[in-house]
Scaffold this active site. Structure first.
Site, short mmCIF file in Angstrom:
data_model
loop_
_atom_site.label_atom_id
_atom_site.label_comp_id
_atom_site.label_asym_id
_atom_site.label_seq_id
_atom_site.Cartn_x
_atom_site.Cartn_y
_atom_site.Cartn_z
CE1 TYR A 297 -3.58 2.44 0.83
CE2 TYR A 297 -2.48 3.18 2.63
CZ TYR A 297 -3.42 3.41 1.91
OH TYR A 297 -4.48 4.45 1.87
N1 LIG Z 1 -9.37 4.38 5.83
C1 LIG Z 1 -7.96 4.82 6.12
O1 LIG Z 1 -7.77 4.44 7.21
C2 LIG Z 1 -7.40 5.60 5.11
C3 LIG Z 1 -5.92 6.06 5.42
C4 LIG Z 1 -5.33 6.95 4.60
C5 LIG Z 1 -5.62 6.94 3.22
N2 LIG Z 1 -7.03 6.39 2.79
C6 LIG Z 1 -7.40 6.51 1.76
O2 LIG Z 1 -8.68 6.97 1.41
C7 LIG Z 1 -9.15 6.68 0.19
C8 LIG Z 1 -10.50 6.18 0.35
O3 LIG Z 1 -10.86 5.00 1.16
P1 LIG Z 1 -11.59 4.53 2.41
O4 LIG Z 1 -10.84 4.27 3.47
O5 LIG Z 1 -12.86 5.65 2.35
O6 LIG Z 1 -12.23 3.20 1.95
P2 LIG Z 1 -13.45 2.67 1.07
O7 LIG Z 1 -14.58 2.70 1.93
O8 LIG Z 1 -13.07 1.09 0.66
O9 LIG Z 1 -13.66 3.51 -0.37
C9 LIG Z 1 -12.87 3.37 -1.63
C10 LIG Z 1 -13.29 3.87 -2.60
O10 LIG Z 1 -12.61 3.55 -3.61
C11 LIG Z 1 -13.37 2.93 -4.76
N3 LIG Z 1 -12.37 2.08 -5.55
C12 LIG Z 1 -11.79 1.09 -5.31
N4 LIG Z 1 -11.31 0.59 -6.67
C13 LIG Z 1 -11.72 1.56 -7.64
C14 LIG Z 1 -11.33 1.25 -8.96
N5 LIG Z 1 -10.79 0.54 -9.67
N6 LIG Z 1 -12.14 2.34 -9.69
C15 LIG Z 1 -13.05 3.47 -9.15
N7 LIG Z 1 -13.16 3.51 -7.60
C16 LIG Z 1 -12.42 2.37 -6.96
C17 LIG Z 1 -14.36 2.19 -4.03
O11 LIG Z 1 -15.37 1.71 -4.76
P3 LIG Z 1 -16.15 0.40 -4.68
O12 LIG Z 1 -16.98 0.21 -3.70
O13 LIG Z 1 -16.90 0.14 -6.11
O14 LIG Z 1 -14.98 -0.96 -4.77
C18 LIG Z 1 -14.70 3.18 -2.97
O15 LIG Z 1 -15.72 4.16 -3.42
C19 LIG Z 1 -8.33 5.64 -0.56
O16 LIG Z 1 -7.51 6.23 -1.38
C20 LIG Z 1 -7.38 5.12 0.83
O17 LIG Z 1 -6.12 4.59 0.21
C21 LIG Z 1 -7.89 5.73 3.85
#
Ligand SMILES: NC(=O)c1ccc[n+]([C@@H]2O[C@H](COP(=O)([O-])OP(=O)(O)OC[C@H]3O[C@@H](n4cnc5c(N)ncnc54)[C@H](OP(=O)(O)O)[C@@H]3O)[C@@H](O)[C@H]2O)c1
Length: 293
Positions: free
Chosen positions: A148
């Site tokens: 990641y």
């Molecule tokens: N949660 C944390 O602790 C954390 C920390 C640092 C950074 N982040 C970053 O925050 C961002 C959002 O993550 P989240 O925590 O909110 O998780 P999440 O709820 O799993 O959201 C991820 C989103 O990305 C979409 N996605 C995944 N693969 C995709 C693709 N190939 N094309 C288009 N959309 C896609 C998913 O859509 P589907 O539902 O269709 O799969 C979902 O809408 C990510 O970039 C993650 O790396 C999160």
């Protein structure tokens, strides 16, 4: 325009900005997610779900054309948020399969770049703001991150290049560095498949411990996706935005580890691993979750 708005941070940000009166174009991969987003929106007429997989050239090109039709070619702000994590299978640097690393790079790095490149002419036309959901892991790399951190580090290096090149055009580029945020991201991992034997037996307990700590902290204000949504609202608003703001559970101490001499970082992170392993074994939470912004 926000990518990855079906759940977690993207969904929360889309709903929050819509509630503030913004017209939001939100990408999803399933129509049902778009319908649910519009139903939850405070101003459904200003919430526009669009289907887009960020790994598809054709879908991203259609997205850019669709956004231009809606905005007249001037996009005020874009949040590149879609992304995936990996807590499944071997998550070590030595053992994580190259195919898994390729998937992470395809979504987190190249997927983000694909969408941003396609939308930049419209952002330039509006002298708008680009916000990228990077990760605090680019600054303080935790062990056993399953590929990641490298995928997000590549994205941030590309964003640094872009920010320095696009400056004369008046486009602001902000990388949000989130630590732990309670979203479905973690639940999408199958930690049962992470090996508990072999040369790195701690990897299994480390991933399990992370999930345990996340579940324990789930109600804490510092880990709510709303924190990121409010931060996005701040950085796209008027005023001088920080270029790499941090947010999320324990963001400050994790950031502080990343500025220490490398050997000190290694020693402290070895302690963090031991704590995560103990958390997986059912010991009381060793980590506080201060509000970090
Ligand atoms: N949660 C944390 O602790 C954390 C920390 C640092 C950074 N982040 C970053 O925050 C961002 C959002 O993550 P989240 O925590 O909110 O998780 P999440 O709820 O799993 O959201 C991820 C989103 O990305 C979409 N996605 C995944 N693969 C995709 C693709 N190939 N094309 C288009 N959309 C896609 C998913 O859509 P589907 O539902 O269709 O799969 C979902 O809408 C990510 O970039 C993650 O790396 C999160």
């Amino acid at each position: 325009m926000i990518t990855g708005a079906s759940s977690g941070i993207g969904r929360e940000t889309a709903l929050h900005l819509n509630a503030q009166g913004y017209r939001v174009i939100a990408t999803v991969r399933r129509d049902a997610d778009g319908d649910a987003l519009r139903e939850a929106a405070g101003h459904p007429d200003r919430m526009i779900p669009v289907r887009c997989d960020v790994t598809s050239d054709a879908e991203v090109s259609d997205l850019a054309a669709g956004v231009a039709r809606i905005t007249g070619g001037r996009l005020d702000a874009m949040f590149s948020n879609a992304g995936i994590a990996n807590g499944t299978g071997d998550v070590t640097a030595e053992g994580c399969p190259v195919a898994t690393l390729e998937r992470l790079v395809a979504v987190n790095y190249l997927g983000s770049v694909r969408v941003i490149q396609a939308l930049l002419p419209q952002l330039r036309a509006a002298r708008g703001t680009l916000v990228i959901n990077s990760a605090l892991m680019t600054h303080t790399v935790l062990p056993y991150n399953g590929g990641y951190a490298p995928s997000k580090a590549a994205l941030e290096a590309w964003a640094d290049q872009l920010r320095r090149e696009i400056r004369p055009h008046g486009v602001r580029v902000v990388c949000i560095r989130a630590a732990a945020i309670a979203t479905p991201l973690e639940a999408k991992q199958d930690s049962a498949g992470v090996p508990s034997d072999g040369p790195y037996p701690d990897q299994h307990a480390f991933v399990e411990g992370g999930l345990v700590l996340m579940r324990r902290a789930a109600g804490n204000a510092a880990v709510q996706p709303a924190r990121v949504a409010e931060l996005v609202e701040t950085v796209i608003g008027p005023g001088r935005a920080p270029l790499k703001p941090i947010v999320g559970g324990n963001a400050r101490p994790i950031w502080a580890i990343g500025v220490l001499p490398l050997r000190m970082q290694d020693a402290l992170l070895a302690r963090v691993v031991r704590r995560m392993v103990r958390a997986a074994q059912g010991e009381p939470p060793p980590v506080r979750w201060p509000a970090s912004r």
